[in-house]
Design a protein around this motif. Structure first.
Motif, short mmCIF file in Angstrom:
data_model
loop_
_atom_site.label_atom_id
_atom_site.label_comp_id
_atom_site.label_asym_id
_atom_site.label_seq_id
_atom_site.Cartn_x
_atom_site.Cartn_y
_atom_site.Cartn_z
N ILE A 199 0.96 -1.20 -0.01
CA ILE A 199 -0.09 -0.02 0.09
C ILE A 199 0.92 1.30 -0.04
O ILE A 199 1.92 1.49 0.77
N VAL A 200 0.59 2.24 -0.78
CA VAL A 200 0.94 3.65 -0.82
C VAL A 200 -0.21 4.60 -0.62
O VAL A 200 -1.43 4.10 -1.01
N LEU A 201 0.03 5.88 0.02
CA LEU A 201 -0.83 6.96 0.21
C LEU A 201 -0.68 7.81 -1.17
O LEU A 201 0.13 7.98 -1.69
N GLU A 202 -1.91 8.47 -1.48
CA GLU A 202 -2.18 9.60 -2.15
C GLU A 202 -3.27 10.27 -2.17
O GLU A 202 -3.98 9.96 -1.24
N THR A 203 -3.31 11.37 -2.62
CA THR A 203 -4.72 12.19 -2.74
C THR A 203 -5.27 12.17 -4.04
O THR A 203 -6.36 12.36 -4.16
N ASP A 204 -4.56 12.18 -5.23
CA ASP A 204 -4.85 12.62 -6.54
C ASP A 204 -5.62 14.19 -6.46
O ASP A 204 -6.28 14.34 -7.22
N SER A 205 -5.04 14.83 -5.61
CA SER A 205 -5.38 16.25 -5.44
C SER A 205 -5.31 17.11 -6.77
O SER A 205 -4.46 16.77 -7.59
N PRO A 206 -6.38 17.90 -7.23
CA PRO A 206 -7.41 18.56 -6.41
C PRO A 206 -8.65 17.64 -6.60
O PRO A 206 -9.73 18.10 -5.93
N TYR A 207 -8.61 16.41 -6.90
CA TYR A 207 -9.66 15.46 -7.08
C TYR A 207 -9.88 14.52 -6.03
O TYR A 207 -8.96 14.25 -5.07
N LEU A 208 -11.03 14.04 -5.72
CA LEU A 208 -11.39 13.06 -4.80
C LEU A 208 -11.03 13.20 -3.24
O LEU A 208 -10.05 12.46 -2.56
N ALA A 209 -11.44 14.23 -2.70
CA ALA A 209 -11.21 14.72 -1.53
C ALA A 209 -11.75 13.62 -0.28
O ALA A 209 -12.85 13.16 -0.68
N PRO A 210 -10.85 13.46 0.43
CA PRO A 210 -11.59 12.27 1.42
C PRO A 210 -12.72 13.00 2.42
O PRO A 210 -12.58 14.30 2.55
N VAL A 211 -13.36 12.11 3.18
CA VAL A 211 -14.31 12.66 4.16
C VAL A 211 -13.63 13.45 5.30
O VAL A 211 -12.40 12.87 5.75
N PRO A 212 -13.70 14.37 5.88
CA PRO A 212 -15.08 15.18 5.70
C PRO A 212 -14.97 16.29 4.59
O PRO A 212 -15.89 17.09 4.71
N HIS A 213 -14.05 16.35 3.63
CA HIS A 213 -14.09 17.38 2.62
C HIS A 213 -14.61 16.82 1.32
O HIS A 213 -14.42 17.39 0.12
N ARG A 214 -15.17 15.85 1.25
CA ARG A 214 -15.63 15.07 0.00
C ARG A 214 -16.48 16.07 -0.82
O ARG A 214 -17.21 16.75 -0.22
N GLY A 215 -16.38 16.08 -2.05
CA GLY A 215 -16.92 17.00 -3.01
C GLY A 215 -16.34 18.26 -2.90
O GLY A 215 -16.63 19.21 -3.74
N LYS A 216 -15.28 18.68 -2.07
CA LYS A 216 -14.58 20.13 -2.03
C LYS A 216 -13.28 19.60 -2.80
O LYS A 216 -13.20 18.52 -3.25
N ARG A 217 -12.57 20.82 -2.94
CA ARG A 217 -11.16 20.52 -3.52
C ARG A 217 -10.23 19.71 -2.78
O ARG A 217 -10.22 20.00 -1.40
N ASN A 218 -9.54 18.80 -3.17
CA ASN A 218 -8.73 18.32 -2.29
C ASN A 218 -7.29 18.81 -2.52
O ASN A 218 -6.79 19.60 -3.45
N GLU A 219 -6.47 18.35 -1.37
CA GLU A 219 -5.07 18.91 -1.31
C GLU A 219 -4.00 17.91 -0.64
O GLU A 219 -4.75 17.17 0.04
N SER A 220 -2.99 18.09 -0.70
CA SER A 220 -2.08 17.11 -0.27
C SER A 220 -1.88 16.87 1.32
O SER A 220 -1.49 16.01 1.61
N SER A 221 -2.13 18.12 1.95
CA SER A 221 -2.23 18.03 3.38
C SER A 221 -3.30 16.74 3.77
O SER A 221 -3.32 16.19 5.02
N TYR A 222 -4.22 16.59 2.93
CA TYR A 222 -5.39 15.63 3.41
C TYR A 222 -4.77 13.97 3.08
O TYR A 222 -5.54 13.09 3.45
N THR A 223 -3.55 13.80 2.69
CA THR A 223 -2.81 12.64 2.89
C THR A 223 -2.87 12.11 4.45
O THR A 223 -3.11 10.94 4.47
N LYS A 224 -2.64 13.01 5.24
CA LYS A 224 -2.66 12.57 6.59
C LYS A 224 -4.35 12.07 6.98
O LYS A 224 -4.34 11.07 8.00
#
Length: 255
Positions: A199-224
Motif C-alpha cells: 500500500i502507498v498513500l495518495e490524494t490525487d488532488s485536487p480530485y477525490l477529497a476524503p471525508v470530511p471534505h468530500r465534494g470539495k477541492r482536495n489537497e496534499s495535506s489530506y494525505t494525513k
C-alpha cells in the motif's frame, strides 16, 4: 513522521490562488514528499517550475494521461521520450486506460499504454497506472508486458479484492486515497486482508477529497486523513502507517 503523497497534481489550475500555501500546509502536517504525475506536454513547464521551488520535496513523473490520447498522440509520445532523454524522472505516469469519458480512442489508448510501459522498462522506472472503467483492458495490457522489470503503482485503486490481488501479482502497489474514506467506497471492507507492504498513500488532488471534505477541492495535506483511515482499518498507530507507506514509496520511486 514523514507522509508521502504518491500522486498529486500540484500544478492544477485549481491551486493557482494559493499553491505555495497549500504545499506548505501539507509540509506542516508531515507530508514532505510529493510525487507529481504528468498529463500532457502543456503542463511540463509548470511541473519544472514547481520542482525548482521545492527541490527537496517534489519529484516528477513523465507520461501521457489516457484522457489526453487524442489525434496528436504521436506528437505527445515524442515529447515524453524527449523529456525522458533529458533528465531524471521517478516514474512513467500517469498512464493507462480511461473509458469513462470517451471510448472512441480505446485502440490508441491501448497502444500508448503499452508503449509507455516499454519506455518504463527501458529507463528502469516504475509506472503509475490510471484505470477508470477499464480494469479488463488495463490487465490485458499489463499481462502482455508482465516481467520482473515491470513494477509500479495502481493509482487510485477502486477495484475489488480479486483485482487487488491480481495487481499485486503484477508487482504493483495499490495507491489508496480519499475513496477509502467514502461510505460507498468498498475498498475499506477488504484492505485489512492486504499486507500493508503493498500500500502507498495518495490524494490525487485536487480530485477525490476524503471525508470530511468530500465534494470539495482536495489537497496534499489530506494525505494525513487517508493515513488516519488506514490506521483504523489496520489497527496500527498513525506513525506506523506513515513509516511503512513511505518506505513502500521509496521502493517504487527509488528515492
Amino acid at each position: 513522521m514523514i507522509l508521502t503523497d504518491t500522486h498529486t497534481h500540484l500544478y492544477s489550475d485549481e491551486f493557482d490562488n494559493d499553491r505555495i500555501d497549500m504545499i506548505q500546509r501539507a509540509i506542516d502536517v508531515g507530508v514532505s514528499r510529493f510525487f507529481v504525475p504528468s498529463i500532457d506536454s502543456s503542463y511540463t513547464q509548470k511541473m519544472y517550475d514547481l520542482e525548482a521551488k521545492f527541490p527537496e520535496n517534489i519529484f516528477l513523473m513523465m507520461g501521457l494521461h489516457p484522457c489526453y490520447v487524442k489525434e496528436n498522440y504521436l506528437e505527445e509520445l515524442v515529447h515524453v521520450e524527449t523529456e525522458l532523454a533529458k533528465r531524471k524522472f521517478y516514474a512513467i505516469g500517469e498512464i493507462g486506460i480511461d473509458l469513462f469519458w470517451d471510448k472512441s480512442f480505446l485502440k490508441q489508448q491501448q497502444q500508448v499504454f503499452k508503449h509507455q510501459i516499454q519506455l518504463a522498462k527501458k529507463h528502469k522506472l516504475a509506472i503509475n497506472i490510471h484505470c477508470r472503467e477499464a480494469f479488463d483492458e488495463v490487465f490485458e495490457v499489463l499481462d502482455s508486458e508482465k516481467s520482473t522489470d515491470l513494477f509500479g503503482i495502481f493509482h487510485c485503486f477502486t477495484g475489488d479484492f480479486g483485482q487487488a490481488e491480481r495487481a499485486i501479482d503484477l508487482n504493483m502497489k495499490l495507491g489508496i486515497g480519499g475513496v477509502a474514506t467514502f461510505k460507498n467506497g468498498k475498498i475499506d471492507q477488504f484492505l485489512n486482508h492486504i499486507d500493508l507492504k503493498h500500500i502507498v498513500l495518495e490524494t490525487d488532488s485536487p480530485y477525490l477529497a476524503p471525508v470530511p471534505h468530500r465534494g470539495k477541492r482536495n489537497e496534499s495535506s489530506y494525505t494525513k486523513l487517508v493515513a488516519e483511515k488506514l490506521a483504523q482499518i489496520y489497527q496500527l498507530p498513525l506513525e506506523e502507517i506513515a513509516r511503512i507507506t513511505t518506505e513502500n514509496s521509496k521502493v517504487i520511486f527509488g528515492i
